[in-house]
Design an enzyme around this catalytic site. Sequence first.
Site, PDB file in Angstrom:
ATOM      1  N   GLN A   1       0.341  67.934  -1.809  1.00  0.00           N
ATOM      2  CA  GLN A   1       1.049  68.832  -2.725  1.00  0.00           C
ATOM      3  C   GLN A   1       0.348  70.197  -2.778  1.00  0.00           C
ATOM      4  OE1 GLN A   1       4.017  68.038  -4.393  1.00  0.00           O
ATOM      5  NE2 GLN A   1       3.973  70.216  -4.862  1.00  0.00           N
TER       6      GLN A   1
ATOM      7  N   ASP B   1       6.578  67.391   5.218  1.00  0.00           N
ATOM      8  CA  ASP B   1       6.879  68.697   4.632  1.00  0.00           C
ATOM      9  C   ASP B   1       7.327  69.676   5.724  1.00  0.00           C
ATOM     10  OD1 ASP B   1       6.909  69.276   1.970  1.00  0.00           O
ATOM     11  OD2 ASP B   1       4.734  69.509   1.758  1.00  0.00           O
TER      12      ASP B   1
ATOM     13  N   LYS C   1       8.570  62.713  -6.851  1.00  0.00           N
ATOM     14  CA  LYS C   1       8.650  62.287  -5.441  1.00  0.00           C
ATOM     15  C   LYS C   1       8.377  60.787  -5.331  1.00  0.00           C
ATOM     16  CE  LYS C   1       7.565  66.869  -3.714  1.00  0.00           C
ATOM     17  NZ  LYS C   1       6.552  67.845  -3.330  1.00  0.00           N
TER      18      LYS C   1
END
Length: 295
Positions: free
Chosen positions: A97, A120, A53
């Site tokens: 994460q 997200d 990422k």
Amino acid sequence: MAILIDGKKTAAEIKEELKKEIQSLISEGKQVPGLVTILVGENPASQSYVTSKSKSCIEIGMLSKVERLSESVREAELLKLIEQYNKDESYHGILVQLPLPAHISEQKVIEAIDPKKDVDGFHPINVGNLLIGNKTLYPCTPYGIVELLKRYNIPTTGKHVVVVGRSNIVGKPVANLLVQKKEGANAIVTICHSAEKDLSKYILTADILIAAMGKANFITAEMVREGTVVIDVGINRVQDKNTAKGYRIVGDVDFENVEKKASYITPVPGGVGPMTIAMLLKNTFQAYQNYPTGK
Ligand code: NAP
């Protein structure tokens, strides 16, 4: 034989489009979008996701920062760090994460992120906006699936989409995106889960199948009718002594046999996977554009 939906190529195109946008911001002397990724512990898969990422952000000229916290970090400390980035004007996207260690509540962490920076798309406010059809930050994998269908000109209006899997990160949001009364959606959607023992009953009626189960090669050619569009979200490791690592990655669909019947199909790897990161970058850019000082 099915047409291959090339997620790697499509993701590269999206990154290139974003890179151009960022280059023009830089040439105008403007601030660039920034993403902070918070990694707790040393889970190898999570480490590798976070590295890709961050690498992708840098490739397209975005600001990227990775905060690495120890496995034993207290929940309160993590929440404090999120609060700090909620206020930090250099970072428009915050991604924690997952999964998190068992002593930390994932839900609490998701809800601590400013919904405007929730790239997200997991915050209940963004989930709710998605459900009622408002433009918002969508979860990256479902957003990537919808984008693939769009970029391959695969019609969805009035089509029967069968989603196998009802997780909050893939199954439910992709179903809710596709059922909206909008262009690029407007589908008739069925969601299947493990309470159904005979999935063929539904899958054989699908125009578009989205498999998000996490079960290697579960969906066989007999379960799919001729001409179905097959989107395989699954990422599963199967033993393979012929590879250096001793395993290879396969999807939820028996690709080799299903591609002979499908009209379009995504490979694994190289299908939905690369789109997830591309859409994270797109969301970060979107969050930047929504941000008062980000224009
Ligand atoms: P998950 O939370 O484990 O959910 C799996 C879903 O599949 C559940 O709803 C489960 O039903 C259903 N299911 C499992 N076995 C089934 C069966 N035999 N028949 C019908 N339904 C069944 O998984 P997830 O997070 O959604 O991820 C799904 C897969 O996608 C995994 O392989 C994951 O690694 C992959 N993934 C890929 C990406 C990407 O970027 N490509 C992103 C996220 C996830 P119940 O609810 O009844 O248990």
